[in-house]
Design a protein around this motif. Sequence first.
Motif, PDB file in Angstrom:
ATOM      1  N   ALA A 175      13.497  25.929 -16.483  1.00 25.59           N
ATOM      2  CA  ALA A 175      13.565  26.913 -15.396  1.00 25.59           C
ATOM      3  C   ALA A 175      12.258  27.711 -15.321  1.00 25.59           C
ATOM      4  O   ALA A 175      11.734  27.966 -14.220  1.00 25.59           O
ATOM      5  CB  ALA A 175      14.756  27.847 -15.604  1.00 25.59           C
ATOM      6  N   LEU A 176      11.733  28.096 -16.479  1.00 27.61           N
ATOM      7  CA  LEU A 176      10.441  28.788 -16.503  1.00 27.61           C
ATOM      8  C   LEU A 176       9.337  27.881 -15.970  1.00 27.61           C
ATOM      9  O   LEU A 176       8.453  28.327 -15.221  1.00 27.61           O
ATOM     10  CB  LEU A 176      10.119  29.225 -17.934  1.00 27.61           C
ATOM     11  CG  LEU A 176      11.011  30.320 -18.533  1.00 27.61           C
ATOM     12  CD1 LEU A 176      10.666  30.529 -20.006  1.00 27.61           C
ATOM     13  CD2 LEU A 176      10.854  31.620 -17.765  1.00 27.61           C
ATOM     14  N   THR A 177       9.386  26.606 -16.346  1.00 24.82           N
ATOM     15  CA  THR A 177       8.391  25.640 -15.873  1.00 24.82           C
ATOM     16  C   THR A 177       8.443  25.508 -14.357  1.00 24.82           C
ATOM     17  O   THR A 177       7.404  25.479 -13.681  1.00 24.82           O
ATOM     18  CB  THR A 177       8.628  24.271 -16.532  1.00 24.82           C
ATOM     19  OG1 THR A 177       8.575  24.399 -17.944  1.00 24.82           O
ATOM     20  CG2 THR A 177       7.593  23.264 -16.066  1.00 24.82           C
ATOM     21  N   ALA A 178       9.654  25.414 -13.811  1.00 31.09           N
ATOM     22  CA  ALA A 178       9.808  25.296 -12.358  1.00 31.09           C
ATOM     23  C   ALA A 178       9.267  26.533 -11.653  1.00 31.09           C
ATOM     24  O   ALA A 178       8.645  26.426 -10.587  1.00 31.09           O
ATOM     25  CB  ALA A 178      11.280  25.079 -12.014  1.00 31.09           C
ATOM     26  N   GLY A 179       9.482  27.703 -12.241  1.00 33.98           N
ATOM     27  CA  GLY A 179       8.959  28.935 -11.650  1.00 33.98           C
ATOM     28  C   GLY A 179       7.436  28.944 -11.613  1.00 33.98           C
ATOM     29  O   GLY A 179       6.829  29.333 -10.606  1.00 33.98           O
TER      30      GLY A 179
END
Length: 339
Positions: A321-325
């Motif tokens: 999720a952090l990567t997608a952000g």
Amino acid sequence: MSTMTSTGSTGSSSSHSVRTEAGRGRGLRLTGMTWLVWRQHRAAYWTLLVAAAITVAVIVYQRQQMITYLDGYGYPHLKSGWEDKFDGSPLSLAGRLLGFLPVLIGVFLGAPLLAGDLESGTAKLVNAQSASRVRWLTTKLGVTALVVVVCTTAVSVAFTWWWSPVKSSLSAIDWAGPDGFDNSGPVPVALTLLTIVGGVAIGMLLRRTLLSMVVTLGFAVIVQLVWSHFRMSLGNIVTLTSEKGVGDGTFPSVPSGAYVADQSYLTASGDLIGTGSCTEATAKATTACLDKAHVVGWAIKYIPISQMSSMQWLGAAILLALTAGIAAFVILWGRKRLV
């Protein structure tokens, strides 16, 4: 007349055949922006792929060596005593080395991915073409992420397969530590993607390759430190108590392979006090301290190894999720301010 017609027909047929073969050849190759990105970074991509293949081959060999030893103790139903002469150093060494991969890949592939183009002026050339910035950015991120996922997944699956026969034993590596937890399941994939995309964002903002690599190194180290502190909080703590005193043979038996998070004294009122609260100079004084505090037994907080898989998937989901952000930030920022 008929000869000319026949020749023309033959020429047309040959021309059609050549076009068909050429079309088939083109169909087997990368085209457009994907081909451009692959060609530009093919050295790094092939290095990753070859390194992953070699790593998997070494792991397969090492596992075969381990299974040969375990077969002597009735593997898969191991008899007691197998841990006495078991050499867990190859597993430990592999775990330590594989732990550096997210950092190295982030520094040497993630950071220069955009910084190199911005520093050399290639980004301006691409921007002058018909392809949009968003397409260029998404292709860069997409192809790189695909290569990284393939490589890290292969290594993770191989390492998990190697480690699984002895995972519940501390004679190999501790499942709750970075050597085991961070190199198996989905965690290495998620950690590497986060470091890669973070490096891309840093390179996009700083626009200097060497500086971006240095800053990405710091970013990757911080990610590892935060993750190591956060890792075990993903599990659900189980508390085991006993009321048989605190003498010899009274310590509760936790499940095999469990991670002990904390141990305390249990008082008659149900309160918990730290084990360091009654560390006296003599055994008699210690006993007096325990009696004064009304200590009746132990309280052990632990996480069973059965939670490992769910913890890994939960942690990987957070990391992804952090990567997608960060990836969304790269695309949105780069769409207007890249060049």
